[in-house]
Motif scaffolding. Structure first.
Motif, PDB file in Angstrom:
ATOM      1  N   ALA A  98      -9.500   3.206   9.539  1.00  0.00           N
ATOM      2  CA  ALA A  98     -10.567   4.318   9.438  1.00  0.00           C
ATOM      3  C   ALA A  98     -10.201   5.705   9.702  1.00  0.00           C
ATOM      4  N   ILE A  99      -9.019   6.473  10.338  1.00  0.00           N
ATOM      5  CA  ILE A  99      -8.455   7.310  10.769  1.00  0.00           C
ATOM      6  C   ILE A  99      -7.470   7.836   9.910  1.00  0.00           C
ATOM      7  N   ARG A 100      -7.353   8.039   8.839  1.00  0.00           N
ATOM      8  CA  ARG A 100      -5.939   7.301   7.772  1.00  0.00           C
ATOM      9  C   ARG A 100      -5.500   9.059   7.845  1.00  0.00           C
ATOM     10  N   TYR A 101      -6.015   9.772   7.421  1.00  0.00           N
ATOM     11  CA  TYR A 101      -5.448  11.687   7.288  1.00  0.00           C
ATOM     12  C   TYR A 101      -4.556  12.117   8.669  1.00  0.00           C
ATOM     13  N   SER A 161       0.242  13.061   3.750  1.00  0.00           N
ATOM     14  CA  SER A 161       0.166  13.313   2.876  1.00  0.00           C
ATOM     15  C   SER A 161      -1.034  14.069   1.733  1.00  0.00           C
ATOM     16  N   MET A 162      -2.046  13.220   2.193  1.00  0.00           N
ATOM     17  CA  MET A 162      -3.032  14.142   1.402  1.00  0.00           C
ATOM     18  C   MET A 162      -3.161  15.033   1.758  1.00  0.00           C
ATOM     19  N   THR A 163      -3.483  15.644   3.820  1.00  0.00           N
ATOM     20  CA  THR A 163      -3.668  16.302   4.179  1.00  0.00           C
ATOM     21  C   THR A 163      -3.125  17.437   3.418  1.00  0.00           C
ATOM     22  N   PHE A 169       1.096  -1.161   0.019  1.00  0.00           N
ATOM     23  CA  PHE A 169       0.205   0.365  -0.182  1.00  0.00           C
ATOM     24  C   PHE A 169       1.230   1.235  -0.389  1.00  0.00           C
ATOM     25  N   MET A 170       0.374   2.830  -0.557  1.00  0.00           N
ATOM     26  CA  MET A 170       1.067   4.030  -0.559  1.00  0.00           C
ATOM     27  C   MET A 170       0.993   4.442   0.796  1.00  0.00           C
ATOM     28  N   LEU A 171       1.948   4.193   1.425  1.00  0.00           N
ATOM     29  CA  LEU A 171       1.957   4.497   3.095  1.00  0.00           C
ATOM     30  C   LEU A 171       2.066   5.852   3.272  1.00  0.00           C
ATOM     31  N   ASN A 172       2.370   7.520   1.533  1.00  0.00           N
ATOM     32  CA  ASN A 172       2.059   8.618   2.292  1.00  0.00           C
ATOM     33  C   ASN A 172       0.510   9.368   2.094  1.00  0.00           C
ATOM     34  N   LEU A 173      -0.662   8.124   2.205  1.00  0.00           N
ATOM     35  CA  LEU A 173      -1.189   8.088   2.197  1.00  0.00           C
ATOM     36  C   LEU A 173      -2.615   7.437   3.573  1.00  0.00           C
ATOM     37  N   TYR A 174      -1.863   7.442   4.393  1.00  0.00           N
ATOM     38  CA  TYR A 174      -2.053   7.297   5.869  1.00  0.00           C
ATOM     39  C   TYR A 174      -1.607   7.938   6.590  1.00  0.00           C
ATOM     40  N   ALA A 175      -1.569   8.553   8.102  1.00  0.00           N
ATOM     41  CA  ALA A 175      -0.347   9.209   8.944  1.00  0.00           C
ATOM     42  C   ALA A 175      -0.235   7.739   9.659  1.00  0.00           C
TER      43      ALA A 175
END
Length: 127
Positions: free
Chosen positions: A104-107, A54-56, A27-33
């Motif tokens: 569930a709380i990924r950002y 990184s999405m934030t 999976f792409m780690l930058n999509l997750y906190a």
């Protein structure tokens, strides 16, 4: 299969430095906190640091009071890896260090339950 693998632990003298890595596969780690925890023998697991997804776009980071000013969390999206730079290490930093993410709380760094954990890396600070 989502996997996290920590590395970089070892034995270091007080005042020394280590850089821990948390590498993701599947999976792409930058999509997750990404959260760092540690657990010393006989102690509860405690949160150490977190970096937002990184999405934030805000690059938000958090640190436990015990490590503020000494530890720095960062990510390298090209390498699908999050780092924990640990400087001025103390004996009380001795622990197994883990990274983790929440589906569930990924950002943002707000999760309290986590779905993927690494196997941990041992950090020992001793003279």
């Amino acid at each position: 299969q989502f996997q996290l693998v920590e590395s970089g632990g070892g034995l270091v003298q007080p005042g020394g430095s280590l850089r821990l890595s948390c590498a993701a596969s599947g999976f792409m780690l930058n999509l997750y906190a990404v959260h760092w925890f540690r657990q010393a023998p006989g102690s509860e697991r405690e949160g150490v640091s977190c970096i937002s997804s990184s999405m934030t776009g805000d690059g938000n980071t958090t640190y436990a009071d015990a490590v503020k000013g000494r530890f720095t969390i960062s990510r390298d999206s090209d390498k699908n890896t999050v780092y924990l730079q640990m400087n001025s290490l103390k004996a009380e930093d001795t622990a197994v260090y883990y990274c983790a993410v929440s589906y569930a709380i990924r950002y943002q760094c707000e999760a309290r339950e986590f779905d993927v954990w690494g196997q941990g890396t041992q950090v020992t600070v001793s003279s």
